[in-house]
Design a protein around this motif. Structure first.
Motif, PDB file in Angstrom:
ATOM      1  N   VAL A  30       2.928 -11.776 -42.935  1.00 37.23           N
ATOM      2  CA  VAL A  30       3.378 -10.808 -41.943  1.00 37.23           C
ATOM      3  C   VAL A  30       2.170 -10.471 -41.077  1.00 37.23           C
ATOM      4  CG1 VAL A  30       4.357  -8.512 -41.572  1.00 37.23           C
ATOM      5  CG2 VAL A  30       5.087  -9.888 -43.553  1.00 37.23           C
ATOM      6  N   ILE A  31       2.336 -10.602 -39.785  1.00 35.40           N
ATOM      7  CA  ILE A  31       1.292 -10.254 -38.824  1.00 35.40           C
ATOM      8  C   ILE A  31       1.775  -8.983 -38.134  1.00 35.40           C
ATOM      9  CG2 ILE A  31      -0.090 -11.035 -36.869  1.00 35.40           C
ATOM     10  CD1 ILE A  31      -0.245 -12.949 -39.260  1.00 35.40           C
ATOM     11  N   SER A  32       1.017  -7.908 -38.244  1.00 34.20           N
ATOM     12  CA  SER A  32       1.462  -6.654 -37.641  1.00 34.20           C
ATOM     13  C   SER A  32       0.292  -5.900 -37.025  1.00 34.20           C
ATOM     14  CB  SER A  32       2.172  -5.778 -38.676  1.00 34.20           C
ATOM     15  OG  SER A  32       1.289  -5.398 -39.704  1.00 34.20           O
ATOM     16  N   ARG A  33       0.641  -4.933 -36.233  1.00 30.72           N
ATOM     17  CA  ARG A  33      -0.376  -4.076 -35.637  1.00 30.72           C
ATOM     18  C   ARG A  33      -0.838  -3.078 -36.696  1.00 30.72           C
ATOM     19  NH1 ARG A  33       0.863  -3.042 -29.493  1.00 30.72           N
ATOM     20  NH2 ARG A  33      -0.953  -1.800 -29.917  1.00 30.72           N
ATOM     21  N   PRO A  34      -2.026  -2.524 -36.528  1.00 29.63           N
ATOM     22  CA  PRO A  34      -2.524  -1.547 -37.494  1.00 29.63           C
ATOM     23  C   PRO A  34      -1.560  -0.370 -37.646  1.00 29.63           C
ATOM     24  CG  PRO A  34      -4.255  -2.217 -35.995  1.00 29.63           C
ATOM     25  CD  PRO A  34      -2.986  -2.785 -35.463  1.00 29.63           C
ATOM     26  N   GLY A  53       8.012  -5.389 -29.321  1.00 30.07           N
ATOM     27  CA  GLY A  53       7.120  -6.108 -28.415  1.00 30.07           C
ATOM     28  C   GLY A  53       5.727  -6.180 -28.993  1.00 30.07           C
ATOM     29  N   ASN A  54       5.356  -7.332 -29.505  1.00 25.92           N
ATOM     30  CA  ASN A  54       4.039  -7.563 -30.097  1.00 25.92           C
ATOM     31  C   ASN A  54       3.787  -6.634 -31.291  1.00 25.92           C
ATOM     32  OD1 ASN A  54       1.590  -9.035 -30.149  1.00 25.92           O
ATOM     33  ND2 ASN A  54       0.520  -7.415 -29.063  1.00 25.92           N
ATOM     34  N   ASP A  86      -3.518  -8.047 -31.521  1.00 24.35           N
ATOM     35  CA  ASP A  86      -2.624  -8.886 -30.715  1.00 24.35           C
ATOM     36  C   ASP A  86      -1.807  -9.783 -31.634  1.00 24.35           C
ATOM     37  OD1 ASP A  86      -1.365 -10.627 -28.942  1.00 24.35           O
ATOM     38  OD2 ASP A  86      -3.137 -10.864 -27.669  1.00 24.35           O
ATOM     39  N   VAL A  87      -0.657  -9.286 -32.047  1.00 21.35           N
ATOM     40  CA  VAL A  87       0.211 -10.009 -32.984  1.00 21.35           C
ATOM     41  C   VAL A  87       0.601 -11.375 -32.428  1.00 21.35           C
ATOM     42  CG1 VAL A  87       2.488  -9.967 -34.093  1.00 21.35           C
ATOM     43  CG2 VAL A  87       1.074  -7.904 -34.072  1.00 21.35           C
ATOM     44  N   ALA A  88       0.948 -11.433 -31.149  1.00 20.52           N
ATOM     45  CA  ALA A  88       1.405 -12.689 -30.545  1.00 20.52           C
ATOM     46  C   ALA A  88       0.317 -13.760 -30.571  1.00 20.52           C
ATOM     47  CB  ALA A  88       1.878 -12.433 -29.117  1.00 20.52           C
ATOM     48  N   ALA A  89      -0.918 -13.402 -30.261  1.00 22.39           N
ATOM     49  CA  ALA A  89      -2.013 -14.391 -30.232  1.00 22.39           C
ATOM     50  C   ALA A  89      -2.304 -14.937 -31.626  1.00 22.39           C
ATOM     51  CB  ALA A  89      -3.270 -13.772 -29.630  1.00 22.39           C
ATOM     52  N   THR A  90      -2.374 -14.067 -32.618  1.00 27.52           N
ATOM     53  CA  THR A  90      -2.636 -14.517 -33.987  1.00 27.52           C
ATOM     54  C   THR A  90      -1.487 -15.364 -34.503  1.00 27.52           C
ATOM     55  OG1 THR A  90      -3.965 -12.532 -34.374  1.00 27.52           O
ATOM     56  CG2 THR A  90      -3.236 -13.768 -36.324  1.00 27.52           C
ATOM     57  N   THR A  91      -0.263 -14.945 -34.215  1.00 25.13           N
ATOM     58  CA  THR A  91       0.925 -15.703 -34.621  1.00 25.13           C
ATOM     59  C   THR A  91       0.913 -17.095 -34.020  1.00 25.13           C
ATOM     60  OG1 THR A  91       2.234 -13.696 -34.906  1.00 25.13           O
ATOM     61  CG2 THR A  91       3.453 -15.753 -34.527  1.00 25.13           C
ATOM     62  N   ALA A  92       0.688 -17.190 -32.713  1.00 25.05           N
ATOM     63  CA  ALA A  92       0.679 -18.489 -32.035  1.00 25.05           C
ATOM     64  C   ALA A  92      -0.385 -19.410 -32.623  1.00 25.05           C
ATOM     65  CB  ALA A  92       0.456 -18.293 -30.535  1.00 25.05           C
ATOM     66  N   PHE A  93      -1.551 -18.881 -32.922  1.00 27.09           N
ATOM     67  CA  PHE A  93      -2.647 -19.668 -33.497  1.00 27.09           C
ATOM     68  C   PHE A  93      -2.246 -20.238 -34.858  1.00 27.09           C
ATOM     69  CE2 PHE A  93      -6.458 -20.166 -36.044  1.00 27.09           C
ATOM     70  CZ  PHE A  93      -7.345 -20.780 -35.183  1.00 27.09           C
ATOM     71  N   LEU A  94      -1.689 -19.404 -35.723  1.00 30.33           N
ATOM     72  CA  LEU A  94      -1.319 -19.857 -37.067  1.00 30.33           C
ATOM     73  C   LEU A  94      -0.155 -20.849 -37.040  1.00 30.33           C
ATOM     74  CD1 LEU A  94      -1.730 -16.501 -39.009  1.00 30.33           C
ATOM     75  CD2 LEU A  94      -3.250 -18.490 -39.067  1.00 30.33           C
ATOM     76  N   VAL A  95       0.785 -20.647 -36.152  1.00 34.43           N
ATOM     77  CA  VAL A  95       1.900 -21.591 -36.016  1.00 34.43           C
ATOM     78  C   VAL A  95       1.401 -22.928 -35.491  1.00 34.43           C
ATOM     79  CG1 VAL A  95       4.016 -22.067 -34.703  1.00 34.43           C
ATOM     80  CG2 VAL A  95       3.703 -19.842 -35.796  1.00 34.43           C
TER      81      VAL A  95
END
Length: 125
Positions: free
Chosen positions: A49-53, A34-35, A12-21
């Protein structure tokens, strides 16, 4: 030579991104798809960079594997910032891995960000 970025794979790129921000003051510079991918930066030039596998690179991430294979470290300028972040994370959405303590010549604690990304928060004299 300097390292300019690291790419971590999460479901979940969006969740990890939001947490780090939210908790570590990173700036979201760009998203793609999209995500699919997010590029975060800090004030010192580091890019995360946060990405999906990616299937061609094994297609796995720590959440699915159920293991922690790496961690991100955020050094604080003041010891009190470690305690402040600990309280903030404890009241928020982080899974904490122990309390702040003196270790390896510093003062630190660990937590898990969404995607089972281990994060070290520390201070050293």
């Amino acid at each position: 030579m300097r390292m300019n970025h690291i790419d971590i794979h999460v479901a979940d790129v969006a969740a990890t991104t939001a947490f780090l921000v939210r908790h570590f003051g990173l700036t979201l510079r760009e998203t793609r798809g999209g995500n699919g991918l997010a590029i975060l930066t800090d004030d010192a030039g580091l890019e995360i960079v946060i990405s999906r596998p990616v299937e061609k690179f094994g297609g796995a991430e720590q959440q699915a594997l159920g293991v922690v294979t790496y961690h991100l470290g955020f050094i604080q300028r003041e010891r009190a910032e470690v305690d402040r972040l600990y309280r903030e994370l404890k009241e928020g959405d982080a899974e904490l891995v122990g309390e702040p303590r003196e270790m390896r010549g510093g003062y630190l604690f660990y937590c898990l960000a969404p995607g089972r990304v281990l994060v070290e928060v520390g201070w050293r004299e």
